[in-house]
Design an enzyme around this catalytic site. Structure first.
Site, short mmCIF file in Angstrom:
data_model
loop_
_atom_site.label_atom_id
_atom_site.label_comp_id
_atom_site.label_asym_id
_atom_site.label_seq_id
_atom_site.Cartn_x
_atom_site.Cartn_y
_atom_site.Cartn_z
N GLU A 299 0.80 -1.22 0.00
CA GLU A 299 0.00 0.00 0.00
C GLU A 299 0.84 1.28 0.00
O GLU A 299 0.44 2.30 -0.52
CB GLU A 299 -0.96 0.01 1.19
CG GLU A 299 -2.11 -0.98 1.07
CD GLU A 299 -1.76 -2.36 1.61
OE1 GLU A 299 -0.58 -2.62 1.90
OE2 GLU A 299 -2.70 -3.18 1.75
N PHE B 75 -11.77 -7.40 13.41
CA PHE B 75 -10.69 -7.86 12.54
C PHE B 75 -10.35 -6.77 11.52
O PHE B 75 -11.23 -6.20 10.89
CB PHE B 75 -11.10 -9.14 11.82
CG PHE B 75 -10.06 -9.63 10.86
CD1 PHE B 75 -8.81 -10.03 11.32
CD2 PHE B 75 -10.30 -9.65 9.50
CE1 PHE B 75 -7.83 -10.46 10.43
CE2 PHE B 75 -9.32 -10.09 8.61
CZ PHE B 75 -8.07 -10.49 9.08
N GLN B 76 -9.08 -6.49 11.39
CA GLN B 76 -8.55 -5.46 10.48
C GLN B 76 -9.18 -4.09 10.75
O GLN B 76 -9.38 -3.29 9.83
CB GLN B 76 -8.72 -5.86 9.00
CG GLN B 76 -7.83 -7.06 8.65
CD GLN B 76 -7.58 -7.21 7.17
OE1 GLN B 76 -8.45 -6.92 6.36
NE2 GLN B 76 -6.40 -7.69 6.81
N LYS C 83 -17.75 -0.60 5.69
CA LYS C 83 -18.25 -1.52 4.67
C LYS C 83 -19.76 -1.43 4.49
O LYS C 83 -20.27 -1.53 3.37
CB LYS C 83 -17.85 -2.96 5.01
CG LYS C 83 -18.03 -3.90 3.85
CD LYS C 83 -17.38 -5.26 4.11
CE LYS C 83 -17.56 -6.15 2.89
NZ LYS C 83 -16.98 -7.50 3.12
N MET D 2 24.59 8.29 2.32
CA MET D 2 24.46 9.55 3.07
C MET D 2 24.70 9.29 4.56
O MET D 2 25.29 10.12 5.25
CB MET D 2 23.09 10.17 2.82
CG MET D 2 22.99 11.63 3.21
SD MET D 2 24.20 12.67 2.36
CE MET D 2 23.24 13.29 0.98
#
Lengths: 168, 589
Positions: free
Chosen positions: B55, B117-118, B167, B486
């Site tokens: 993502e 969940f999630q 949802k 760096m």
């Protein structure tokens, strides 16, 4: 040249929507600004607006930055610095619970009268006083009660408004 | 017709709203909470979905898409980990003012707060890393919220906006609400038109300058290509020198004699000294970032400063300015040019001649020079050769973060805006490759190159799978020095060359890695073969990973060490012994 920090009272008119307070408070904590006092409640039911009063302190550059940061939050309608934009009045309300008997109880009541605090609850061994005024007065009253059996204090924080006819 | 008959599901409404906002591409990754949206996407063919492999990459790809087109980039991820993985990308977009709308799935409204969940508190997590965010609690609010989000993302100072979508909201039905034009938000109304009085004052200050400099940043790019044209026109009208920030590269053509190169920590000697010694500084769309100013107390001490910015909170944040102008860069420049033309001011030619003469002596120091070594590819040389081969082609450059990024900024020249995509504010390693995918999606026939380091590229290497799937001919040009360069440079400078954890052991074989993903891998060790390798890379119509083995110990110069002033630059490796970094500087990053 080191600029001196000073205290400012800022009024913010916001949409009364979930998360708005978190947005404002998160802005202050995330950017390391102080909050000395914060009050918030809905003030316009029709337009669904809330008014937030924040007392903060910082150098002039920091205060300017705080106002600009507040102003760019999407649900913020207006930001006004009451401290710089002319005279204003500030009030705070406190509930003060005192537990004592005998002389101390009488003295607490007498001082409450001097400070024009109202008794809003009484038992044989306790009082709850309601006192309003500027923060100094509230603080002084609470300080005096300390020796007279103070057990609890609740303070609203400062609400403020500009003097005169002008709207926020 | 009854409303129920015309009503559509939240997911369908969402897709319709995206199409109405002229969205063509969505970068995303599916999951349980967003299944209804993916089903709606499946049933139509106006909206193209690009399936990334992580993502974070979806957001960077959308950033690359947005930065190279000027449009809003759109991201679609699921709830919980989908949303938290997007956080780095969102923060990156916030820091660099890139317009993004990120749609996140959420558990159904009745489960919010139940540790379902999630589930993650997405609006809570993303509040400080977005310009604004929304949790849509009723399907009736959905379409309006989407339209508002696009307006907020692209107007004023652009930035990322999250819309969290439970949802059940996606499955409930409602009528569609079309976007209203022009948008009038009840509280959010950024000021784009400048105050005419201030324009007059600015022109007056600019006209009377003896040692002026234009300092232009990413705000010019965000304002649109017209702003770059106007800036170029105005700078040429005045004959004054101009420098660009890292984010502003391309805002003014690099080949122009009036261009002093990039300024800041790894900017050119001439740009930084001109900033230090100027008497009038005209900042347009830059924000006095700490990478630009160095030691604030010693920053350009003798100058009057004009600051043009669309975001009032950028003004007087780090540096006190004499003339703040709030407005959109295009409108401000238009007005400035108009007033300048009307007044036909006589500039101080004698002073300007002396100023340019001074600048030319700084320029003559040739601060980007480096020592060649036989048999070793210097990273600077690799970029010079790369530029030689791409300069006449329609090309776009993205970078990761580190030494290679600074060298790319120094050695690749940008003649136009929107051609240079880099993570400036947040400094996100792993930005460049997914950003290049987004650019390639927007410009299928262009040559898109991610200039990378071997450490950064590993942070989003999984996207090789995406470029293989969509046959995106993105080129990854790795300057491989087997160090986090760096980090190693700072350890050398500040920590007695104790290279703690900055050596990349067990690096993969990048050629084989590319092949494993179905891309083409090339490797080059010898300077003599570099040109052929670059030519081969360009000729290939596939995704290509080029592993250029460069000098391990090369450092990036010039450099303003942290805590130092613009006139206290290190010009090369021999400079550092004389100027130890102060303790104050050590604290800074």
């Amino acid at each position: 040249m080191q600029e001196l920090a000073s205290s400012h009272t800022i009024s913010v008119l916001v949409d009364n929507e979930p998360g708005i307070l978190a947005r404002v408070v998160g802005l202050f904590s995330g950017r390391g600004y102080n909050i000395e006092s914060l009050t918030v409640a809905q003030t316009d039911a029709k337009e669904n607006l809330s008014r937030i009063t924040i007392v903060t302190s910082g150098t002039p550059m920091v205060i300017e930055q705080i106002k600009a940061q507040l102003d760019r939050l999407v649900p913020v309608h207006r930001v006004r610095d009451l401290t710089v934009e002319g005279p204003h009045i500030e009030r705070e309300l406190a509930l003060v619970k005192v537990k004592s008997t005998g002389e101390k109880r009488v003295e607490a009541l007498r001082l409450a009268d001097v400070f024009r605090a109202k008794v809003i609850d009484a038992k044989t061994d306790s009082f709850v006083f309601e006192v309003t005024g500027n923060s100094d007065k509230v603080q002084t009253f609470v300080g005096l009660m300390e020796t007279l059996g103070l057990v609890d204090v609740g303070r609203t924080g400062i609400v403020a408004m500009s003097r005169g006819a002008e709207q926020l | 017709m009854k409303p129920e008959e015309s009503a559509t599901t939240g997911a369908d409404l969402l897709v319709k709203a995206l199409i109405d906002e002229e969205v063509e591409v969505v970068f995303g990754y599916p999951g349980g909470a967003v299944l209804p949206i993916y089903d709606s996407i499946f049933k139509q063919n106006r909206l193209r979905h690009i399936l990334v492999r992580h993502e974070q990459a979806a957001v960077h790809a959308a950033e690359g898409y947005a930065r190279s087109t000027g449009k809003v980039g759109v991201v679609l991820v699921t709830s919980g980990p989908g949303a938290t993985n997007a956080v780095t990308g969102l923060t990156d977009a916030l820091m660099d003012s890139i317009p993004i709308v990120c749609l996140t799935g959420q558990v159904p409204t009745h489960l919010i707060g139940n540790d379902a969940f999630q589930e993650a508190d997405t609006t809570g997590i993303t509040r400080p890393c977005t310009k604004h965010n929304y949790l849509v609690k009723a399907v009736g609010d959905l379409a309006r919220t989407v339209h508002e989000a696009f307006y907020v993302a692209r107007s004023g100072r652009p930035g990322p906006v999250v819309i969290d979508l439970p949802k059940d909201v996606l499955m409930n039905k409602h009528d569609y609400v079309a976007p209203k034009k022009p948008v009038q938000h009840k509280s959010y109304r950024p000021q784009t038109k400048p105050d005419p009085k201030k324009i007059e004052q600015a022109v007056e200050m600019i006209a009377h300058a003896k040692r002026p400099i234009f300092y232009a940043g990413g705000g010019i790019i965000n304002s649109g290509p017209k702003a770059s044209k106007l800036l170029t026109q105005f700078v040429r009208m005045t004959g004054y020198p101009v420098t660009n920030t890292l984010m502003g590269l391309g805002a003014f053509p690099a080949s122009d004699k009036q261009f002093l190169g990039m300024l800041g920590m790894h900017g050119t000697y001439e740009a930084n000294l001109a900033m230090h010694g100027c008497d009038v500084m005209i900042n347009i769309g830059a924000r006095f970032d700490d990478r630009i100013t160095g030691n604030l107390g010693k920053f350009s001490p003798g100058s009057k400063k004009i600051h043009v910015d669309i975001d009032p909170s950028s003004i007087n944040k780090n540096v006190r300015v004499d003339l703040p102008i709030v407005g959109d860069a295009t409108l401000v420049l238009e007005e400035m040019i108009k007033v300048w033309k009307a007044k036909q001011p006589k500039t101080d030619q004698k002073a300007l001649k002396a100023w340019w003469a001074e600048i030319e002596t700084w320029r003559a120091r040739n601060c980007l020079a480096y020592k060649s070594e036989k048999g070793t590819i210097k990273p600077q040389y690799a970029l010079e050769r790369l530029y030689h081969h791409i300069k006449d082609k329609d090309h776009y450059i993205t970078t990761e973060v580190g030494q290679h990024q600074m060298w790319a900024a120094q050695f690749l020249k940008f003649e136009q805006p929107n051609r240079w995509m880099t993570s400036g504010g947040l400094g996100t390693m792993g930005y460049g490759f997914p950003a290049a995918m987004g650019v390639q999606i927007a410009h299928p026939d262009a040559l898109v190159i991610d200039v990378a380091g071997e450490a950064s590229i590993l942070m989003n290497i999984q996207e090789l799978s995406t470029v293989a799937q969509y046959r995106l001919p993105v080129k990854i040009f790795i300057l491989n020095n087997q160090y986090m360069g760096m980090v190693r440079q700072w350890q050398e400078l500040l920590h007695g060359s104790r290279y703690s954890e900055s050596y990349m052991e067990s690096l993969p074989d990048f050629v084989k890695l590319a092949e494993a993903f179905g891309a083409k891998g090339l490797r080059c060790h010898e300077p003599e073969k570099l040109d052929d390798t670059i030519k081969e890379m360009i000729a290939l119509k596939h995704p290509v990973v080029v592993d250029v083995i460069v000098d391990q110990k090369e450092n990036c110069f010039p450099m303003i060490p942290s805590g130092a002033a613009h006139n206290d630059m290190l010009l090369g490796p021999d400079d550092k012994a004389q100027k130890p970094v102060s303790e104050e500087g050590m604290v800074l990053v």
